[in-house]
Motif scaffolding. Structure first.
Motif, PDB file in Angstrom:
ATOM      1  N   MET A   1       0.827  -1.216   0.000  1.00  0.00           N
ATOM      2  CA  MET A   1       0.000   0.000   0.000  1.00  0.00           C
ATOM      3  C   MET A   1       0.861   1.265   0.000  1.00  0.00           C
ATOM      4  O   MET A   1       0.394   2.335   0.303  1.00  0.00           O
ATOM      5  N   SER A   2       2.137   1.118  -0.308  1.00  0.00           N
ATOM      6  CA  SER A   2       3.034   2.274  -0.251  1.00  0.00           C
ATOM      7  C   SER A   2       2.672   3.310  -1.300  1.00  0.00           C
ATOM      8  O   SER A   2       2.112   2.996  -2.350  1.00  0.00           O
ATOM      9  N   GLN A   3       3.001   4.561  -0.999  1.00  0.00           N
ATOM     10  CA  GLN A   3       2.802   5.711  -1.878  1.00  0.00           C
ATOM     11  C   GLN A   3       1.346   5.974  -2.215  1.00  0.00           C
ATOM     12  O   GLN A   3       1.036   6.665  -3.183  1.00  0.00           O
ATOM     13  N   GLN A   4       0.467   5.432  -1.443  1.00  0.00           N
ATOM     14  CA  GLN A   4      -0.921   5.847  -1.518  1.00  0.00           C
ATOM     15  C   GLN A   4      -1.132   7.022  -0.564  1.00  0.00           C
ATOM     16  O   GLN A   4      -0.250   7.382   0.205  1.00  0.00           O
ATOM     17  N   VAL A   5      -2.321   7.604  -0.614  1.00  0.00           N
ATOM     18  CA  VAL A   5      -2.604   8.825   0.140  1.00  0.00           C
ATOM     19  C   VAL A   5      -3.809   8.590   1.044  1.00  0.00           C
ATOM     20  O   VAL A   5      -4.853   8.119   0.576  1.00  0.00           O
ATOM     21  N   ALA A   6      -3.650   8.918   2.311  1.00  0.00           N
ATOM     22  CA  ALA A   6      -4.723   8.706   3.282  1.00  0.00           C
ATOM     23  C   ALA A   6      -5.029   9.995   4.031  1.00  0.00           C
ATOM     24  O   ALA A   6      -4.123  10.751   4.391  1.00  0.00           O
ATOM     25  N   LEU A   7      -6.310  10.208   4.297  1.00  0.00           N
ATOM     26  CA  LEU A   7      -6.774  11.298   5.157  1.00  0.00           C
ATOM     27  C   LEU A   7      -7.338  10.691   6.433  1.00  0.00           C
ATOM     28  O   LEU A   7      -8.125   9.746   6.382  1.00  0.00           O
ATOM     29  N   ALA A  25       4.157   4.389   8.695  1.00  0.00           N
ATOM     30  CA  ALA A  25       5.217   3.389   8.851  1.00  0.00           C
ATOM     31  C   ALA A  25       5.228   2.398   7.692  1.00  0.00           C
ATOM     32  O   ALA A  25       6.254   1.767   7.420  1.00  0.00           O
ATOM     33  N   HIS A  26       4.102   2.265   7.008  1.00  0.00           N
ATOM     34  CA  HIS A  26       4.010   1.399   5.837  1.00  0.00           C
ATOM     35  C   HIS A  26       4.219   2.160   4.525  1.00  0.00           C
ATOM     36  O   HIS A  26       3.963   1.633   3.441  1.00  0.00           O
ATOM     37  N   GLY A  27       4.661   3.406   4.628  1.00  0.00           N
ATOM     38  CA  GLY A  27       5.015   4.163   3.436  1.00  0.00           C
ATOM     39  C   GLY A  27       3.886   4.918   2.780  1.00  0.00           C
ATOM     40  O   GLY A  27       4.016   5.385   1.641  1.00  0.00           O
ATOM     41  N   ILE A  28       2.773   5.064   3.470  1.00  0.00           N
ATOM     42  CA  ILE A  28       1.615   5.771   2.924  1.00  0.00           C
ATOM     43  C   ILE A  28       1.702   7.248   3.270  1.00  0.00           C
ATOM     44  O   ILE A  28       2.013   7.600   4.417  1.00  0.00           O
TER      45      ILE A  28
END
Length: 254
Positions: A1-7, A25-28
């Motif tokens: 799930m890295s380089q995804q974007v979360a709000l 920590a998982h790259g998000i």
């Protein structure tokens, strides 16, 4: 799930911050929102310190009950990152422990504005963006009080029941459009929202009585709730939508 974007709304403290720490920590890339600038800035430093290399962390000062501000927040995220893959609608308040006849109408309006209108507005603009990009995952934070009646929490419970309704209905609306919408119903968790009940100042609840409501006889940790949220956001739950996941020390099994 890295380089995804979360709000993550209400992401500067408690369950929201624990979730932000896990995602980063998982790259998000993580955007947290909240009303208090100083608390938000401090949280960004903490989250960034534990983030995987390349993961960006941002704070947007925002009131989820303000539609103009919520719309602007989503547009700001998309302007920087180009998309919004995940959203955790976590911002919430609990401002009164009493029976309905003893409650204050102004307090009820305040909890409705944040806990119901806030989730509605965030979902409205999160879903709009996710429809435009063709996919996304949303987790709404409800409560054991959103699935049951609970003494002295009628106004709060009403708002959390509403979140369950928003979650399940929207999940059905968008089930074939690449958007999954789920909820997490935590049991009593050691966060700011119940801090006032743990110091003995609330005549209706204290740490011992809250713990005793749960078969595990303890409060949950924010990190334990964050683990469940992370799973619902991840591809590992790709066939799950419209579900309310209980993370409650066995409360719902009674």
């Amino acid at each position: 799930m890295s380089q995804q974007v979360a709000l993550i709304t209400g992401g500067a403290t408690g369950i929201g911050k624990a979730t932000a720490l896990k995602l980063a920590a998982h790259g998000i890339h993580v955007v947290i929102s909240g009303r208090r600038l100083d608390v938000g800035q401090a949280a960004v430093k903490e989250i960034a310190a534990g983030a995987k290399a390349g993961a960006k962390v941002r704070f947007i000062q925002n009131d989820v009950a303000d539609e103009t501000a919520v719309k602007a927040m989503i547009l700001q995220i998309v302007a920087e990152f180009g998309r919004l893959d995940m959203a955790v609608n976590n911002a919430g308040i609990f401002n009164e422990s009493c029976t309905i006849d003893q409650s204050d109408t102004r307090n009820f309006r305040a909890v409705l504005d944040t806990n119901v209108l806030g989730v509605y507005l965030c979902m409205k603009y999160e879903v709009t963006q996710m429809l435009a990009q063709g996919n996304g995952a949303i987790v709404n934070i409800t409560s054991i009080a959103g699935l049951n009646g609970m003494p002295w929490t009628g106004t709060y419970a009403a708002t959390k029941h509403a979140v369950v309704g928003l979650t399940k209905s929207s999940a059905l609306d968008h089930a074939t459009q690449g958007i999954r919408i789920n909820g997490v119903a935590p049991g009593g968790t050691r966060t700011d929202i119940i801090a006032g009940h743990l110091d003995g100042s609330d005549e209706n609840y204290n740490e011992e009585s809250i713990a005793a409501m749960h078969p595990m006889n303890r409060l949950g940790k924010p990190e334990e709730i964050a683990d469940a949220i992370y799973w619902l956001l991840s591809p590992e739950s790709s066939y799950v939508t419209g579900h309310i996941l209980n993370v409650d020390g066995g409360f719902q099994a009674k």
